[in-house]
Design a protein around this motif. Sequence first.
Motif: not given
Length: 124
Positions: A37-45
């Motif tokens: 299980x991982x938390x993923x963050x993708x920046x705007x655009x």
Amino acid sequence: MASARIVSNADTAEYYIAERCHVIEWWNSPDDAHSSIARIRVEPGVSTQLHRLRGTSERYLILQGRGRMHVGDLPPGEVGPGDAVFIPADTPQRIVNLGDEDLIFIAVCTPRFVPDCYEDLEAA
């Protein structure tokens, strides 16, 4: 075999990967090969790298933001908070952040994610 335990991730550091996203691994243990299980963050655009996980299925649970999911032969679909995406093993995938805020989701892999299962489809 995994033993019962409680794992605190309060101090787990986020790190950036070449897939063009930020990751916090909340659960990925060799003694529990069934899942990670991982938390993923993708920046705007930003669009994550087109890739597939060999022999590993993945589920995305969207927590924050808006994205466009590209998975296999499905037409691209918009996702937002509360949406879930199932990505069968060996299926090409990527997600694009459509909003002005970070796109944040949980990624659950079965069996657990190991770097050797990752295949970059953009380099080909």
